[in-house]
Design a protein around this motif. Structure first.
Motif, PDB file in Angstrom:
ATOM      1  N   ILE A 178       1.257 -11.734   2.835  1.00 57.63           N
ATOM      2  CA  ILE A 178       1.946 -10.685   3.256  1.00 57.63           C
ATOM      3  C   ILE A 178       3.421 -11.184   3.028  1.00 57.63           C
ATOM      4  O   ILE A 178       3.534 -12.710   2.419  1.00 57.63           O
ATOM      5  CB  ILE A 178       2.493 -10.859   4.710  1.00 57.63           C
ATOM      6  CG1 ILE A 178       1.989 -12.330   5.518  1.00 57.63           C
ATOM      7  CG2 ILE A 178       1.002 -10.089   5.260  1.00 57.63           C
ATOM      8  CD1 ILE A 178       2.342 -11.792   7.197  1.00 57.63           C
ATOM      9  N   PRO A 179       4.582 -10.416   2.708  1.00 58.49           N
ATOM     10  CA  PRO A 179       5.876 -10.893   1.903  1.00 58.49           C
ATOM     11  C   PRO A 179       6.345 -11.446   3.471  1.00 58.49           C
ATOM     12  O   PRO A 179       5.985 -11.949   4.430  1.00 58.49           O
ATOM     13  CB  PRO A 179       6.309  -9.614   2.023  1.00 58.49           C
ATOM     14  CG  PRO A 179       5.244  -8.671   2.153  1.00 58.49           C
ATOM     15  CD  PRO A 179       4.140  -8.693   2.632  1.00 58.49           C
ATOM     16  N   LEU A 180       7.361 -12.951   2.784  1.00 63.52           N
ATOM     17  CA  LEU A 180       8.081 -13.865   3.895  1.00 63.52           C
ATOM     18  C   LEU A 180       9.632 -13.169   4.022  1.00 63.52           C
ATOM     19  O   LEU A 180      10.084 -12.575   3.075  1.00 63.52           O
ATOM     20  CB  LEU A 180       8.159 -15.063   2.753  1.00 63.52           C
ATOM     21  CG  LEU A 180       9.503 -16.212   3.889  1.00 63.52           C
ATOM     22  CD1 LEU A 180       8.390 -16.656   5.076  1.00 63.52           C
ATOM     23  CD2 LEU A 180       9.683 -17.702   2.910  1.00 63.52           C
TER      24      LEU A 180
ATOM     25  N   ILE B 119      -2.611  -7.652  -3.755  1.00 60.48           N
ATOM     26  CA  ILE B 119      -3.579  -9.116  -3.147  1.00 60.48           C
ATOM     27  C   ILE B 119      -4.903  -8.820  -2.263  1.00 60.48           C
ATOM     28  O   ILE B 119      -6.262  -9.535  -2.427  1.00 60.48           O
ATOM     29  CB  ILE B 119      -2.587  -9.684  -3.445  1.00 60.48           C
ATOM     30  CG1 ILE B 119      -2.077  -9.766  -4.370  1.00 60.48           C
ATOM     31  CG2 ILE B 119      -3.426 -11.358  -3.307  1.00 60.48           C
ATOM     32  CD1 ILE B 119      -1.026 -11.132  -4.476  1.00 60.48           C
ATOM     33  N   GLY B 120      -4.342  -8.125  -0.871  1.00 64.58           N
ATOM     34  CA  GLY B 120      -5.332  -8.686   0.167  1.00 64.58           C
ATOM     35  C   GLY B 120      -6.594  -7.798  -0.137  1.00 64.58           C
ATOM     36  O   GLY B 120      -7.334  -7.675   0.456  1.00 64.58           O
ATOM     37  N   GLN B 121      -5.817  -6.546  -0.991  1.00 65.73           N
ATOM     38  CA  GLN B 121      -7.630  -5.546  -1.412  1.00 65.73           C
ATOM     39  C   GLN B 121      -8.079  -5.985  -2.574  1.00 65.73           C
ATOM     40  O   GLN B 121      -9.428  -6.484  -1.825  1.00 65.73           O
ATOM     41  CB  GLN B 121      -6.840  -4.635  -1.421  1.00 65.73           C
ATOM     42  CG  GLN B 121      -6.813  -3.637  -0.431  1.00 65.73           C
ATOM     43  CD  GLN B 121      -5.437  -2.389  -0.754  1.00 65.73           C
ATOM     44  OE1 GLN B 121      -6.235  -1.384  -1.679  1.00 65.73           O
ATOM     45  NE2 GLN B 121      -4.262  -1.457  -0.505  1.00 65.73           N
TER      46      GLN B 121
ATOM     47  N   ASN C 240       0.516  -9.897 -10.304  1.00 63.52           N
ATOM     48  CA  ASN C 240      -0.548 -10.786 -10.124  1.00 63.52           C
ATOM     49  C   ASN C 240      -2.317 -10.875  -9.319  1.00 63.52           C
ATOM     50  O   ASN C 240      -2.474 -11.204  -8.547  1.00 63.52           O
ATOM     51  CB  ASN C 240      -0.043 -11.937 -10.441  1.00 63.52           C
ATOM     52  CG  ASN C 240       0.330 -11.931  -8.781  1.00 63.52           C
ATOM     53  OD1 ASN C 240       0.817 -10.757  -7.934  1.00 63.52           O
ATOM     54  ND2 ASN C 240       1.499 -12.336  -8.015  1.00 63.52           N
ATOM     55  N   ARG C 241      -2.610  -9.104  -8.961  1.00 68.01           N
ATOM     56  CA  ARG C 241      -3.364  -9.379  -8.058  1.00 68.01           C
ATOM     57  C   ARG C 241      -4.740 -10.181  -7.811  1.00 68.01           C
ATOM     58  O   ARG C 241      -5.471 -11.029  -7.661  1.00 68.01           O
ATOM     59  CB  ARG C 241      -3.819  -8.161  -8.110  1.00 68.01           C
ATOM     60  CG  ARG C 241      -4.128  -7.119  -8.450  1.00 68.01           C
ATOM     61  CD  ARG C 241      -4.526  -5.572  -8.617  1.00 68.01           C
ATOM     62  NE  ARG C 241      -4.971  -5.204  -7.151  1.00 68.01           N
ATOM     63  CZ  ARG C 241      -6.679  -4.555  -7.218  1.00 68.01           C
ATOM     64  NH1 ARG C 241      -6.865  -5.135  -8.714  1.00 68.01           N
ATOM     65  NH2 ARG C 241      -6.834  -4.375  -6.034  1.00 68.01           N
TER      66      ARG C 241
END
Length: 318
Positions: free
Chosen positions: A207-209, A156-158, A99-100
């Protein structure tokens, strides 16, 4: 007949699409809500669960004694009690990066809506009040002038960094490891976490939880951010201490926040409904047509592998 259960009501619209991609002897059903009574009624004979937000722990598995495979629709694995899965002999898989695009574009939308004061503008004109001076006096900002701090530089950050470049924003980031390609392509600067907070007037979380990142953004972290800065969270709700966020908005330290995720979002309520400076969307970041096509294709392919006795891809380590 094998039953595949879509265990989150957000997935109910995908029943037919999954059924089309699975063998004819597979029955695909979905829940309409998060009640245990409904889940217990449909999960008793389910072999596979496709999940988004429902916690999968020992009590959930007890209501689904026949389940042997959990397919997560996205990259987050925080819904899984790994010890409970291991004890029950259940395997799980996830969908990193699926889902990026949708999540990144949703993040950019939230940033722009915040700094352009879109909710206030839209609500004012909807009420018949055309008051540009009032809205402008509250402050409208530009991404071209922003220092955006990206916490987490995975898929996703990228994708967020890539989409910020045309706006001219300065990109700062924090991750456990350097990402040289990002630094070269986007002129992004890697900094310690506290420096990213201190030097960014927009902070966005990707980031992951995990137990280590739960309430990563609390009162001290918000206090480290510049006065009248913004917080965006399209990652996981538990990353942010919502009480600390409310306090920071009340004191005026933060100018606003945009959240696509909440700590207890399956409750179906918005804890910031009375705080106009906090914009909440209902976990839509991965809900684009593009993203959902990827979810269905990759998840159904993995379910077919499992049913055929083959190894699944992107298996979660338990």
């Amino acid at each position: 007949m094998v039953k595949v259960l879509l265990a989150d009501p957000a997935l109910a619209a995908l029943v037919e699409r999954f059924a089309e991609r699975l063998p004819a002897d597979v029955d695909v059903v979905a829940v309409s809500g998060f009640s245990d009574d409904e889940f217990r009624g449909v999960a008793t004979d389910a072999t596979v669960i496709v999940n988004a937000r429902r916690p999968i722990d020992a009590s959930t598995l007890a209501m689904a004694p026949a389940v042997r495979f959990i397919q997560l629709i996205g990259a987050g694995t925080d819904t899984l009690d790994r010890a409970a899965l291991a004890e029950a002999g259940v395997i799980a898989a996830y969908n990193p990066g699926v889902n990026r695009t949708g999540a990144a574009e949703h993040t950019i939308m939230l940033m722009l809506a915040l700094i352009k004061r879109l909710p206030a503008s839209e609500q004012s004109t909807r009420a018949g009040r055309f008051v540009p001076a009032e809205i402008i006096s509250g402050g409208i900002d530009d991404l071209a002038d922003a220092s955006v701090g990206i916490v987490g530089m995975g898929h996703i950050g990228q994708a967020v960094a890539e989409r910020l470049v045309p706006f001219g924003a300065r990109i700062l980031y924090h991750s456990r490891r350097p990402v040289p390609d990002v630094e070269a392509r986007f002129r992004a600067e890697r900094l310690p976490f506290d420096e990213v907070l201190r030097r960014s007037n927009i902070v966005t979380l990707h980031i992951p939880l995990t137990p280590e990142t739960h309430h990563l953004i609390g009162a001290a972290e918000i206090a480290a951010m510049p006065r009248r800065s913004y917080l965006v969270n399209a990652g996981r709700g538990g990353l942010v201490d919502e009480t600390a966020l409310r306090d920071a908005i009340a004191t005026g330290h933060l100018a606003g926040a945009a959240l696509d995720v909440l700590e207890h979002e399956t409750d179906g309520s918005n804890p910031f409904a009375d705080v106009p400076e906090v914009m909440v969307t209902p976990h839509l970041g991965g809900g684009s047509r593009n993203s959902m096509n990827g979810v269905v294709e990759r998840s159904s392919a993995n379910i077919r592998r499992f049913l055929a006795g083959e190894s699944v891809v992107d298996q979660v380590e338990l």
